[in-house]
Motif scaffolding. Structure first.
Motif, PDB file in Angstrom:
ATOM      1  N   PRO A  34      11.885  25.144  62.690  1.00  0.00           N
ATOM      2  CA  PRO A  34      10.560  25.697  62.366  1.00  0.00           C
ATOM      3  C   PRO A  34      10.021  25.219  61.016  1.00  0.00           C
ATOM      4  N   ALA A  35      10.890  25.137  60.001  1.00  0.00           N
ATOM      5  CA  ALA A  35      10.435  24.688  58.682  1.00  0.00           C
ATOM      6  C   ALA A  35      10.017  23.226  58.712  1.00  0.00           C
ATOM      7  N   LEU A  36      10.763  22.414  59.458  1.00  0.00           N
ATOM      8  CA  LEU A  36      10.407  20.995  59.584  1.00  0.00           C
ATOM      9  C   LEU A  36       9.065  20.845  60.293  1.00  0.00           C
ATOM     10  N   ALA A  37       8.881  21.595  61.368  1.00  0.00           N
ATOM     11  CA  ALA A  37       7.628  21.507  62.126  1.00  0.00           C
ATOM     12  C   ALA A  37       6.438  21.959  61.288  1.00  0.00           C
ATOM     13  N   ALA A  38       6.672  22.949  60.424  1.00  0.00           N
ATOM     14  CA  ALA A  38       5.590  23.474  59.589  1.00  0.00           C
ATOM     15  C   ALA A  38       5.352  22.630  58.337  1.00  0.00           C
ATOM     16  N   GLY A  39       6.235  21.667  58.063  1.00  0.00           N
ATOM     17  CA  GLY A  39       6.066  20.806  56.889  1.00  0.00           C
ATOM     18  C   GLY A  39       6.306  21.513  55.573  1.00  0.00           C
ATOM     19  N   ILE A  40       7.228  22.486  55.557  1.00  0.00           N
ATOM     20  CA  ILE A  40       7.452  23.268  54.338  1.00  0.00           C
ATOM     21  C   ILE A  40       8.833  23.031  53.742  1.00  0.00           C
ATOM     22  N   LEU A  41       9.518  21.949  54.174  1.00  0.00           N
ATOM     23  CA  LEU A  41      10.856  21.654  53.660  1.00  0.00           C
ATOM     24  C   LEU A  41      10.822  20.400  52.797  1.00  0.00           C
ATOM     25  N   ALA A 139       1.354  45.329  62.321  1.00  0.00           N
ATOM     26  CA  ALA A 139       1.935  46.613  61.918  1.00  0.00           C
ATOM     27  C   ALA A 139       3.390  46.454  61.510  1.00  0.00           C
ATOM     28  N   VAL A 140       4.141  45.647  62.260  1.00  0.00           N
ATOM     29  CA  VAL A 140       5.554  45.425  61.943  1.00  0.00           C
ATOM     30  C   VAL A 140       5.692  44.700  60.616  1.00  0.00           C
ATOM     31  N   LEU A 141       4.893  43.663  60.402  1.00  0.00           N
ATOM     32  CA  LEU A 141       4.977  42.906  59.154  1.00  0.00           C
ATOM     33  C   LEU A 141       4.599  43.779  57.965  1.00  0.00           C
ATOM     34  N   ALA A 142       3.590  44.619  58.129  1.00  0.00           N
ATOM     35  CA  ALA A 142       3.192  45.525  57.051  1.00  0.00           C
ATOM     36  C   ALA A 142       4.317  46.499  56.717  1.00  0.00           C
ATOM     37  N   PHE A 143       4.993  47.001  57.739  1.00  0.00           N
ATOM     38  CA  PHE A 143       6.102  47.934  57.515  1.00  0.00           C
ATOM     39  C   PHE A 143       7.243  47.243  56.774  1.00  0.00           C
ATOM     40  N   LEU A 144       7.570  46.017  57.185  1.00  0.00           N
ATOM     41  CA  LEU A 144       8.638  45.276  56.510  1.00  0.00           C
ATOM     42  C   LEU A 144       8.282  45.031  55.046  1.00  0.00           C
ATOM     43  N   ARG A 145       7.039  44.666  54.784  1.00  0.00           N
ATOM     44  CA  ARG A 145       6.631  44.387  53.407  1.00  0.00           C
ATOM     45  C   ARG A 145       6.631  45.643  52.553  1.00  0.00           C
ATOM     46  N   GLU A 146       6.411  46.798  53.162  1.00  0.00           N
ATOM     47  CA  GLU A 146       6.443  48.060  52.426  1.00  0.00           C
ATOM     48  C   GLU A 146       7.860  48.464  52.050  1.00  0.00           C
ATOM     49  N   ASN A 147       8.841  48.024  52.835  1.00  0.00           N
ATOM     50  CA  ASN A 147      10.200  48.539  52.679  1.00  0.00           C
ATOM     51  C   ASN A 147      11.221  47.531  52.179  1.00  0.00           C
ATOM     52  N   PHE A 148      10.826  46.252  52.045  1.00  0.00           N
ATOM     53  CA  PHE A 148      11.755  45.233  51.574  1.00  0.00           C
ATOM     54  C   PHE A 148      11.090  44.357  50.517  1.00  0.00           C
ATOM     55  N   SER A 149      11.888  43.856  49.596  1.00  0.00           N
ATOM     56  CA  SER A 149      11.384  42.980  48.551  1.00  0.00           C
ATOM     57  C   SER A 149      10.866  41.681  49.147  1.00  0.00           C
ATOM     58  N   SER A 150       9.736  41.215  48.654  1.00  0.00           N
ATOM     59  CA  SER A 150       9.179  39.954  49.133  1.00  0.00           C
ATOM     60  C   SER A 150      10.029  38.760  48.702  1.00  0.00           C
ATOM     61  N   LEU A 151      10.855  38.937  47.651  1.00  0.00           N
ATOM     62  CA  LEU A 151      11.694  37.840  47.165  1.00  0.00           C
ATOM     63  C   LEU A 151      13.089  37.869  47.766  1.00  0.00           C
ATOM     64  N   THR A 152      13.713  39.032  47.803  1.00  0.00           N
ATOM     65  CA  THR A 152      15.118  39.120  48.218  1.00  0.00           C
ATOM     66  C   THR A 152      15.309  39.760  49.582  1.00  0.00           C
ATOM     67  N   GLY A 153      14.221  40.141  50.247  1.00  0.00           N
ATOM     68  CA  GLY A 153      14.335  40.852  51.516  1.00  0.00           C
ATOM     69  C   GLY A 153      14.453  39.969  52.741  1.00  0.00           C
ATOM     70  N   CYS A 154      14.455  38.647  52.566  1.00  0.00           N
ATOM     71  CA  CYS A 154      14.571  37.706  53.694  1.00  0.00           C
ATOM     72  C   CYS A 154      13.556  38.019  54.791  1.00  0.00           C
ATOM     73  N   LEU A 155      12.312  38.250  54.382  1.00  0.00           N
ATOM     74  CA  LEU A 155      11.278  38.630  55.339  1.00  0.00           C
ATOM     75  C   LEU A 155      10.856  37.442  56.198  1.00  0.00           C
ATOM     76  N   PRO A 156      10.615  37.677  57.476  1.00  0.00           N
ATOM     77  CA  PRO A 156      10.104  36.598  58.332  1.00  0.00           C
ATOM     78  C   PRO A 156       8.636  36.344  58.034  1.00  0.00           C
ATOM     79  N   ASN A 157       8.180  35.113  58.287  1.00  0.00           N
ATOM     80  CA  ASN A 157       6.747  34.872  58.213  1.00  0.00           C
ATOM     81  C   ASN A 157       6.113  35.256  59.549  1.00  0.00           C
TER      82      ASN A 157
END
Length: 262
Positions: A34-41, A139-157
């Motif tokens: 996924p990272a290769l396809a998105a050009g972010i590596l 809604a799921v992404l908002a909940f994850l961002r409310e409850n986990f750190s954006s840096l260390t929480g390993c959040l999905p995009n």
């Protein structure tokens, strides 16, 4: 250099993978596709070894193959950059990598321990646990961002989460149209991994983790399972232990680099 195809990445990693190299990543199509396809590596070959930087939007994620710990890291790291080094007690080389990165300006942000559970069915739950689809993404992404750190929480995009929702790998408890508890997991081969488990503020201590964990074990068909949790989070470790999880000796150090931190 920017990498966009797996063959180039595999050749580069193979050139740096030799005895004595300290690596915190396995190069696979599933992990990096996924990272290769998105050009972010981006890859950096430095005197210290090979560095792979994945752009996560508000930070970069560092994966490495470190060869020479007497050399400077040799790359202008984005600010901030986060990396995680997982190791067993006998993995002295990886523990040396943690010390090396600290000398290069990284700071220890968090320590985690890994808990494992042998294969086997768990208890059933009568609670109405949902398995939402892609339409629940915001809604799921908002909940994850409310409850986990954006840096260390390993959040999905958004794209990663959409894939997990399509595969029904998110479990939720809901009341009055809002999420009160959530468990996000992966299932690779015969092993499930809990990626995120959280209960909404104001609902904690009300037993919501139990139906989520029971539904998770049903969802993975009683496969063996792992979860990483904070080394100091005794409440989380106790909740997992009630479902047969126990420390397996693996730990990790989450390290953060930021010029703002000096």
């Amino acid at each position: 250099m920017k990498l966009t195809d797996y063959d180039s990445l595999a050749r580069l990693a193979s050139a740096h993978l030799r005895p004595g190299v300290r690596a915190n990543t396995m190069v696979s199509q599933g992990e990096y596709g996924p990272a290769l396809a998105a050009g972010i590596l981006t890859a950096w070959e430095t005197p210290a070894g090979l560095l792979l930087l994945r752009d996560r939007g508000n930070h970069a994620r560092l994966h490495f193959f470190l060869e020479d710990l007497s050399s400077p890291l040799g790359a202008a790291l984005p600010d901030p950059t986060v990396t995680e080094v997982a190791y067993r007690p006998r993995d002295k080389g990886l523990q040396e990598a943690v010390d090396y990165l600290t000398r290069q300006g990284f700071a220890l942000c968090l320590e985690r321990v890994r808990l494992s559970r042998k294969a086997g069915q768990g208890e059933e739950t009568a609670e109405p646990v949902s398995r939402p689809g892609p339409e629940a993404g915001p809604a799921v992404l908002a909940f994850l961002r409310e409850n986990f750190s954006s840096l260390t929480g390993c959040l999905p995009n958004e794209a990663e989460l959409a894939g997990d929702l399509a595969a029904r790998r998110v479990l939720t408890l809901e009341e009055d149209g809002r999420i009160t508890g959530l468990l996000h997991f992966t299932l690779e081969g015969n092993t499930g991994e809990i990626r995120h488990l959280a209960v909404a503020a104001g609902c904690r201590g009300t037993g919501r983790t139990r139906p989520l964990l029971a539904a998770y074990l049903q969802a993975i068909g009683g496969a063996k399972s792992i979860v990483w949790t904070g080394a100091e989070d005794q409440a989380a470790q106790a909740a997992y232990s009630r479902f047969g999880f126990a420390p397996d000796g693996r730990r990790s150090a989450v390290l953060c680099y930021s010029k703002k931190e000096g």
